[in-house]
Design a protein around this motif. Structure first.
Motif, mmCIF file in Angstrom:
data_model
loop_
_atom_site.group_PDB
_atom_site.id
_atom_site.type_symbol
_atom_site.label_atom_id
_atom_site.label_comp_id
_atom_site.label_asym_id
_atom_site.label_seq_id
_atom_site.Cartn_x
_atom_site.Cartn_y
_atom_site.Cartn_z
ATOM 1 N N GLU A 14 -23.826 77.056 132.910
ATOM 2 C CA GLU A 14 -24.405 78.296 132.373
ATOM 3 C C GLU A 14 -23.901 79.461 133.201
ATOM 4 O OE1 GLU A 14 -28.561 78.454 130.950
ATOM 5 O OE2 GLU A 14 -28.820 80.131 132.324
ATOM 6 N N PRO A 15 -23.316 80.494 132.553
ATOM 7 C CA PRO A 15 -22.720 81.582 133.326
ATOM 8 C C PRO A 15 -23.763 82.290 134.181
ATOM 9 C CG PRO A 15 -22.397 81.904 130.947
ATOM 10 C CD PRO A 15 -23.200 80.680 131.114
ATOM 11 N N PRO A 16 -23.468 82.494 135.452
ATOM 12 C CA PRO A 16 -24.429 83.137 136.346
ATOM 13 C C PRO A 16 -24.438 84.656 136.209
ATOM 14 C CG PRO A 16 -22.490 82.498 137.582
ATOM 15 C CD PRO A 16 -22.244 82.077 136.172
ATOM 16 N N VAL A 17 -23.622 85.176 135.329
ATOM 17 C CA VAL A 17 -23.624 86.614 135.110
ATOM 18 C C VAL A 17 -24.003 86.864 133.665
ATOM 19 C CG1 VAL A 17 -22.268 88.738 135.149
ATOM 20 C CG2 VAL A 17 -21.814 86.947 136.828
ATOM 21 N N ARG A 18 -24.853 87.862 133.473
ATOM 22 C CA ARG A 18 -25.360 88.120 132.141
ATOM 23 C C ARG A 18 -24.673 89.359 131.580
ATOM 24 N NH1 ARG A 18 -29.249 91.247 130.336
ATOM 25 N NH2 ARG A 18 -29.998 90.738 128.265
ATOM 26 N N ASP A 19 -24.146 89.228 130.357
ATOM 27 C CA ASP A 19 -23.644 90.418 129.680
ATOM 28 C C ASP A 19 -24.843 91.261 129.325
ATOM 29 O OD1 ASP A 19 -21.010 89.727 129.744
ATOM 30 O OD2 ASP A 19 -21.091 88.609 127.861
ATOM 31 N N SER A 20 -24.890 92.498 129.832
ATOM 32 C CA SER A 20 -26.006 93.365 129.479
ATOM 33 C C SER A 20 -26.076 93.445 127.969
ATOM 34 C CB SER A 20 -25.802 94.750 130.086
ATOM 35 O OG SER A 20 -26.661 95.656 129.432
ATOM 36 N N GLY A 21 -27.108 92.842 127.405
ATOM 37 C CA GLY A 21 -27.257 92.770 125.962
ATOM 38 C C GLY A 21 -27.315 94.145 125.333
ATOM 39 N N GLY A 22 -27.867 95.122 126.097
ATOM 40 C CA GLY A 22 -28.009 96.468 125.553
ATOM 41 C C GLY A 22 -28.818 96.421 124.280
ATOM 42 N N GLY A 23 -28.342 97.103 123.260
ATOM 43 C CA GLY A 23 -29.040 97.056 121.991
ATOM 44 C C GLY A 23 -30.199 98.023 121.915
ATOM 45 N N PHE A 24 -30.656 98.504 123.074
ATOM 46 C CA PHE A 24 -31.741 99.491 123.050
ATOM 47 C C PHE A 24 -31.157 100.895 123.091
ATOM 48 C CE2 PHE A 24 -30.979 98.023 127.346
ATOM 49 C CZ PHE A 24 -30.846 99.183 128.061
ATOM 50 N N ALA A 25 -31.988 101.870 122.754
ATOM 51 C CA ALA A 25 -31.493 103.237 122.576
ATOM 52 C C ALA A 25 -31.359 103.974 123.904
ATOM 53 C CB ALA A 25 -32.449 104.002 121.668
ATOM 54 N N ASP A 26 -30.424 104.922 123.952
ATOM 55 C CA ASP A 26 -30.299 105.800 125.115
ATOM 56 C C ASP A 26 -31.452 106.797 125.168
ATOM 57 O OD1 ASP A 26 -28.081 104.686 126.134
ATOM 58 O OD2 ASP A 26 -26.698 106.300 125.571
ATOM 59 N N SER A 27 -31.889 107.210 123.973
ATOM 60 C CA SER A 27 -32.994 108.164 123.890
ATOM 61 C C SER A 27 -33.603 108.009 122.503
ATOM 62 C CB SER A 27 -32.505 109.589 124.118
ATOM 63 O OG SER A 27 -31.637 109.964 123.062
ATOM 64 N N HIS A 28 -34.666 108.741 122.245
ATOM 65 C CA HIS A 28 -35.425 108.461 121.033
ATOM 66 C C HIS A 28 -35.548 109.647 120.087
ATOM 67 C CE1 HIS A 28 -36.368 105.358 123.980
ATOM 68 N NE2 HIS A 28 -36.407 104.565 122.934
ATOM 69 N N GLY A 29 -34.630 110.596 120.234
ATOM 70 C CA GLY A 29 -34.535 111.687 119.263
ATOM 71 C C GLY A 29 -35.829 112.411 118.979
ATOM 72 N N VAL A 30 -36.559 112.754 120.054
ATOM 73 C CA VAL A 30 -37.864 113.381 119.813
ATOM 74 C C VAL A 30 -37.789 114.901 119.688
ATOM 75 C CG1 VAL A 30 -39.398 111.597 120.654
ATOM 76 C CG2 VAL A 30 -38.290 113.088 122.287
ATOM 77 N N GLY A 31 -36.618 115.496 119.927
ATOM 78 C CA GLY A 31 -36.529 116.946 119.739
ATOM 79 C C GLY A 31 -35.480 117.555 120.642
ATOM 80 N N PRO A 32 -35.343 118.899 120.580
ATOM 81 C CA PRO A 32 -34.366 119.591 121.431
ATOM 82 C C PRO A 32 -34.696 119.346 122.901
ATOM 83 C CG PRO A 32 -35.319 121.073 119.791
ATOM 84 C CD PRO A 32 -36.117 119.820 119.742
ATOM 85 N N THR A 33 -33.672 118.998 123.676
ATOM 86 C CA THR A 33 -33.864 118.495 125.037
ATOM 87 C C THR A 33 -34.783 119.366 125.904
ATOM 88 O OG1 THR A 33 -31.632 117.632 124.846
ATOM 89 C CG2 THR A 33 -32.590 117.629 127.043
ATOM 90 N N LEU A 34 -34.443 120.657 126.018
ATOM 91 C CA LEU A 34 -35.208 121.498 126.943
ATOM 92 C C LEU A 34 -36.652 121.689 126.479
ATOM 93 C CD1 LEU A 34 -32.776 124.256 128.251
ATOM 94 C CD2 LEU A 34 -33.204 121.940 129.078
ATOM 95 N N GLU A 35 -36.829 121.779 125.149
ATOM 96 C CA GLU A 35 -38.193 121.935 124.636
ATOM 97 C C GLU A 35 -39.037 120.707 124.926
ATOM 98 O OE1 GLU A 35 -38.157 123.294 120.471
ATOM 99 O OE2 GLU A 35 -36.607 124.704 121.165
ATOM 100 N N VAL A 36 -38.409 119.537 124.776
ATOM 101 C CA VAL A 36 -39.141 118.294 125.043
ATOM 102 C C VAL A 36 -39.519 118.222 126.519
ATOM 103 C CG1 VAL A 36 -38.985 115.769 125.081
ATOM 104 C CG2 VAL A 36 -38.078 117.047 123.130
ATOM 105 N N LEU A 37 -38.569 118.557 127.394
ATOM 106 C CA LEU A 37 -38.863 118.520 128.835
ATOM 107 C C LEU A 37 -40.020 119.458 129.172
ATOM 108 C CD1 LEU A 37 -38.231 117.632 131.732
ATOM 109 C CD2 LEU A 37 -36.534 119.462 131.851
ATOM 110 N N GLU A 38 -39.969 120.656 128.602
ATOM 111 C CA GLU A 38 -41.023 121.639 128.873
ATOM 112 C C GLU A 38 -42.378 121.111 128.389
ATOM 113 O OE1 GLU A 38 -40.181 125.458 127.212
ATOM 114 O OE2 GLU A 38 -41.984 126.373 128.063
ATOM 115 N N ASP A 39 -42.360 120.525 127.200
ATOM 116 C CA ASP A 39 -43.595 119.979 126.633
ATOM 117 C C ASP A 39 -44.177 118.875 127.517
ATOM 118 O OD1 ASP A 39 -45.445 119.387 124.231
ATOM 119 O OD2 ASP A 39 -44.490 117.448 124.652
#
Lengths: 475, 213
Positions: free
Chosen positions: B22-47
């Motif tokens: 069994e390979p002792p190194v795992r390929d990072s499966g990833g598949g999850f999102a970098d971010s979740h599209g909740v709105g304009p970046t600076l506005e979201v941070l401020e909120d």
């Protein structure tokens, strides 16, 4: 000085007292429902990505466990390369001895502590006290538990069983004994209580030169340790002292720095129900001119390799101690954490404690039954530990152990009767004839079953008898 | 046998079921999102920062000095800690006395405790979670200076803000001591009510510098 779980009664007995304590039930219900709702809200806003993160978190942890020897060696090398020192502890006694010697070597008799489940598990504070070293808990809830000579009842919020009025009493009565006293006019407003804790500990943080912590994650490829917290007591302990000693279970490893992309999303949302906890500290060995200049990592086994050896039970080692399973469990909500007789209460405790201890006592054997197997814990677990599966697996182990010959004989008898139509018919006829004599409560061992259930009334004739009669009449 | 050898041997015995190939190194499966599209970046941070009860102000890039001075004045901060590498022009409009923390001459702990506040920049910020990350760079300083004073004024440039946690993790250097800050210090230990202000700075103020167009 601190309480101990040793000598506590098994779960059913301890739980009976707990459910009769109406104040405890009120505190627990309020707290668990608050945090449950908060978690649900911040998990829902992640949409479908949550299940992908959960699957990834489970896969990373499972992979790490399956190659734990390799990752332990890699972690050791990375930490030492970065200027830290690594120590290995097979059990609690060895870990306590290592830490005690390290503290003694600093010449200090006071240490400040960041909340750590591992050091509670090994009862480090008591061991240090025996060596003349006082360990000061600095997390607010741990401080409350320490001042009140109480026991933690929750992984994340150890004083969850106490209400604000009780906490005020503890502060007023005990703070002076440990250092700066509580202000005389202290109210039970959480703000005032938090302020009292700030003032009580401030001097201590600025003065103490040795700190002890645990870690949420230990990153094998970089040697980085990670602590998530809220109050800043963690930052104080991890930054201001000269010497830092971290006691970390061998299952806390993640292989690479990038794995934190997953866990820094899963853990805060699952534990406090926040998008992110107020403070997270990461450190890699020693940084000249910034923070402790001496760093020791104590890797703790203490039963973990036994858990690892059980291919079903192994998944319990994926746990990242978020406590979502406690907060969602209908049993925990009613009994509280003390009933589990362990620093790890709730559903995860019910599978972790007996495995770590090797099912060595009545308390351990009762824990796999401290569940209705409803499965809510599995649903909320951020690393998808199938807790009900492990509970059933452990119940099998309990039932197969020598102490349960009576039950096994009973079950063997039932099997013999139920697998033979002739025997079943004979028993049913006998029961029908003697039905007036069947008591509502069974005597002896079987009484435990009828304490909470009524024996169904035995009919005058069995279904078979009735069917046979009916068949003959129709012909 | 040392405890190290004993534990490693126990681990290997426990893993007898794992196939040797069994390979002792795992390929990072990833598949999850970098971010979740909740709105304009600076506005979201401020909120998000506001949600944590941090003070947030959007400021123009050419007004940083005036805004730093105004914030310190409102706070009544006259003795203020700064890391050695903080742009001096940010401080030029304020009359506060600066305690400059350098590697050669670190500000003593007692002085940090007595200071009215600290001004720093940051390394990265995450909009979705309202998180500011400090990495001990020259404009942020060693960890103690942003911990002991009760007031932290942090200048965040728009180009330092990413949407999601995975993006931030990739930008950070794990070899440096990192502090992730999401609002002022807080506790939920009493009946799970969130209360701001325990041991870390009880007031976090963020100047969010607008992108220059």
């Amino acid at each position: 000085m601190s309480g101990t779980f040793l000598g506590m009664p098994p779960f059913p007995e301890a739980a009976r007292d707990a459910v009769n304590d109406s104040r405890l039930r009120h505190n627990l219900r309020k707290a668990t429902h608050t945090i449950r709702d908060r978690r649900a809200a911040v998990v829902d806003e992640m949409g479908a990505d949550w299940q992908r993160l959960r699957a990834e978190g489970a896969a990373v942890k499972e992979h790490t466990l399956r190659h734990l020897d390799r990752y332990l060696e890699q972690l050791e090398e990375s930490v030492e390369r970065a200027g830290g020192r690594v120590h290995w502890a097979s059990d609690a006694a060895e870990a306590n001895a290592i830490v005690t010697d390290l503290v003694k070597a600093t010449g200090e008799t006071d240490v400040v502590k960041v909340k750590s489940m591992a050091t509670q598990e090994i009862e480090l504070n008591d061991a240090l006290a025996r060596a003349g070293i006082t360990a000061y808990e600095t997390d607010l809830a741990e401080l409350i538990v320490q001042l009140g000579e109480d026991l933690p009842s929750h992984i994340l919020v150890p004083a969850i069983h106490l209400g604000r009025a009780q906490i005020r009493e503890i502060f007023l009565e005990q703070m002076a004994e440990w250092g700066v006293p509580a202000p005389p006019g202290l109210t039970d407003d959480p703000r005032a209580l938090a302020e009292a804790a700030r003032v009580h500990l401030r001097e201590r943080f600025l003065r103490t030169r040795t700190a002890i912590s645990g870690a949420n994650f230990a990153v094998a490829d970089t040697g980085t340790l990670v602590v998530l917290e809220s109050e800043g007591n963690g930052r104080m302990c991890l930054t201001l002292p000269q010497t830092l000693i971290s006691v970390v279970g061998i299952e806390k490893i993640v292989p690479t720095w990038s794995d934190l992309e997953v866990f820094m999303q899963l853990l805060p949302r699952s534990s406090t129900g926040e998008r992110m906890n107020p403070y997270t500290s990461t450190w890699t060995g020693v940084t000249p001119g910034d923070g402790p200049q001496e760093f020791h990592l104590v890797l703790l086994d203490n039963g973990r390799t036994d858990v690892l050896a059980d291919t079903v039970g192994r998944q319990a080692l994926r746990c990242i101690r978020c406590s979502a399973c406690l907060n969602t469990c209908p049993v925990y909500e009613r009994t509280g954490g003390h009933s589990y007789g362990s620093v790890y209460p709730g559903p995860i405790g019910a599978i972790l404690t007996p495995q770590l201890h090797g099912m060595s006592s009545e308390v351990d054997e009762a824990l796999p039954y401290a569940s209705s197997l409803c499965g809510a814990c599995y649903e909320v677990c951020p690393v998808a530990i199938d807790i009900p599966e492990v509970l059933v697996h452990l119940r099998e182990e309990v039932a197969a152990s020598p102490g349960h010959a009576g039950e096994r004989a009973l079950m063997a008898g039932a099997e013999a009767v139920l697998s033979s139509p002739r025997a079943l018919d004979a028993v049913q006829r006998a029961a029908g004839l003697g039905r007036g004599a069947v008591p509502r409560h069974l005597p002896g061992m079987a009484g435990a079953w009828t304490d909470t259930r009524d024996i169904p009334e035995v009919p005058a004739e069995s279904f078979r008898q009735w069917w046979n009669k009916r068949g003959k009449g129709n012909q | 046998m040392s405890s190290r050898e004993r534990i490693l041997a126990r681990v290997r015995r426990a893993l007898a079921d794992v196939p040797a190939d069994e390979p002792p190194v795992r390929d990072s499966g990833g598949g999850f999102a970098d971010s979740h599209g909740v709105g304009p970046t600076l506005e979201v941070l401020e909120d998000r920062l506001t949600d944590y009860r941090a003070l947030v102000r959007r400021v123009a890039a050419d007004r940083i000095a005036e805004e730093v001075a105004a914030s310190l004045e409102r706070r009544g901060a006259s003795r203020v800690v700064v890391p050695a590498g903080l742009p001096r022009e940010w401080l030029s409009a304020s009359s506060a006395a600066w305690l400059t923390d350098t590697a050669e001459e670190p500000v003593p702990l007692g002085d940090l405790d007595g200071a009215d506040g600290v001004v720093t920049a940051c390394a990265v910020a995450v909009a979705e979670t309202g998180t500011i990350v400090l990495d001990g760079g020259p404009d942020q300083g060693r960890r103690a200076i942003t911990l002991v004073p009760d007031y932290h004024l942090c200048v965040v440039r728009a180009d330092q803000v990413v949407d999601g946690v995975p993006q931030a993790v990739r930008l950070l250097d794990p070899a440096r001591p990192l502090t992730w800050i999401s609002g002022p210090s807080a506790t939920s230990d009493i009946e799970l009510d969130r209360v701001e202000g325990v041991h870390g700075p009880r007031t976090l103020e963020v100047l969010l510098v607008e992108p220059t167009s």
